[in-house]
Design a protein around this motif. Structure first.
Motif, PDB file in Angstrom:
ATOM      1  N   ARG A  50       0.828  -1.207   0.000  1.00 12.26           N
ATOM      2  CA  ARG A  50       0.000   0.000   0.000  1.00 12.26           C
ATOM      3  C   ARG A  50       0.867   1.263   0.000  1.00 12.26           C
ATOM      4  NH1 ARG A  50      -4.772   1.436   4.356  1.00 12.26           N
ATOM      5  NH2 ARG A  50      -5.170   3.526   3.568  1.00 12.26           N
ATOM      6  N   ALA A  51       1.890   1.290   0.830  1.00  8.96           N
ATOM      7  CA  ALA A  51       2.772   2.459   0.891  1.00  8.96           C
ATOM      8  C   ALA A  51       3.519   2.646  -0.432  1.00  8.96           C
ATOM      9  CB  ALA A  51       3.762   2.318   2.050  1.00  8.96           C
ATOM     10  N   ARG A  52       4.026   1.571  -0.977  1.00  4.48           N
ATOM     11  CA  ARG A  52       4.749   1.639  -2.252  1.00  4.48           C
ATOM     12  C   ARG A  52       3.823   2.087  -3.380  1.00  4.48           C
ATOM     13  NH1 ARG A  52       6.706  -3.732  -4.079  1.00  4.48           N
ATOM     14  NH2 ARG A  52       6.334  -3.966  -1.885  1.00  4.48           N
ATOM     15  N   ASN A  53       2.607   1.560  -3.391  1.00  3.17           N
ATOM     16  CA  ASN A  53       1.634   1.925  -4.410  1.00  3.17           C
ATOM     17  C   ASN A  53       1.273   3.408  -4.324  1.00  3.17           C
ATOM     18  OD1 ASN A  53      -0.175   1.274  -6.578  1.00  3.17           O
ATOM     19  ND2 ASN A  53      -1.838   1.464  -5.094  1.00  3.17           N
ATOM     20  N   ALA A  98      -2.659   5.666   5.712  1.00  7.35           N
ATOM     21  CA  ALA A  98      -3.764   6.395   5.082  1.00  7.35           C
ATOM     22  C   ALA A  98      -3.565   7.907   5.215  1.00  7.35           C
ATOM     23  CB  ALA A  98      -5.097   5.978   5.691  1.00  7.35           C
ATOM     24  N   ALA A  99      -3.130   8.355   6.388  1.00  6.57           N
ATOM     25  CA  ALA A  99      -2.859   9.783   6.583  1.00  6.57           C
ATOM     26  C   ALA A  99      -1.690  10.227   5.700  1.00  6.57           C
ATOM     27  CB  ALA A  99      -2.558  10.060   8.048  1.00  6.57           C
ATOM     28  N   GLY A 100      -0.672   9.378   5.582  1.00  8.66           N
ATOM     29  CA  GLY A 100       0.461   9.687   4.709  1.00  8.66           C
ATOM     30  C   GLY A 100       0.066   9.765   3.249  1.00  8.66           C
ATOM     31  N   GLU A 101      -0.853   8.897   2.835  1.00 15.82           N
ATOM     32  CA  GLU A 101      -1.353   8.932   1.455  1.00 15.82           C
ATOM     33  C   GLU A 101      -2.061  10.255   1.168  1.00 15.82           C
ATOM     34  OE1 GLU A 101      -2.429   4.279   0.460  1.00 15.82           O
ATOM     35  OE2 GLU A 101      -3.787   5.423   1.735  1.00 15.82           O
TER      36      GLU A 101
END
Length: 112
Positions: A50-53, A98-101
């Motif tokens: 998720r983070a990489r995406n 999610a907050a980072g996204e």
């Protein structure tokens, strides 16, 4: 005199750009890289993806962005591996990602 009007316009336009906008992108990339490193060290493969995406889809495809993400990932992975801090539970880590996204998408609105 013909050049004065365009120069004045460009000067005024530059003042309208927020100074912090340029700082938000690298900070958001570093934050997601850090969370990615924690997810790697804590064996959370779905959150790693998720983070990489998020980086791949929301950030510009530049060497600087990729290196910043990888450097933050590596540093966080090594720090987490020292065992000084316990791994966060999956739900907490997912909400931080999610907050980072959202922060990343706000920093790079045109890359989407």
């Amino acid at each position: 005199m013909k050049i004065a009007a365009p120069l004045l316009f460009l000067s005024m336009a530059a003042l309208c750009i927020p100074a912090h906008a340029a700082d938000e992108g690298p900070a958001a990339v570093a934050e997601l890289g850090q969370l990615n490193g924690i997810a790697l060290a804590c064996q959370q493969p779905a959150l790693v993806s998720r983070a990489r995406n998020a980086i791949v889809t929301a950030a510009p495809k530049t060497r600087d962005i990729g290196e910043a993400f990888e450097n933050a990932t590596n540093a966080a992975y090594l720090e987490q591996g020292k065992g000084k801090t316990p791994c966060p539970d999956g739900a907490t880590l997912a909400s931080r990602i999610a907050a980072g996204e959202k922060r990343l998408q706000a920093a790079f609105p045109k890359a989407q």
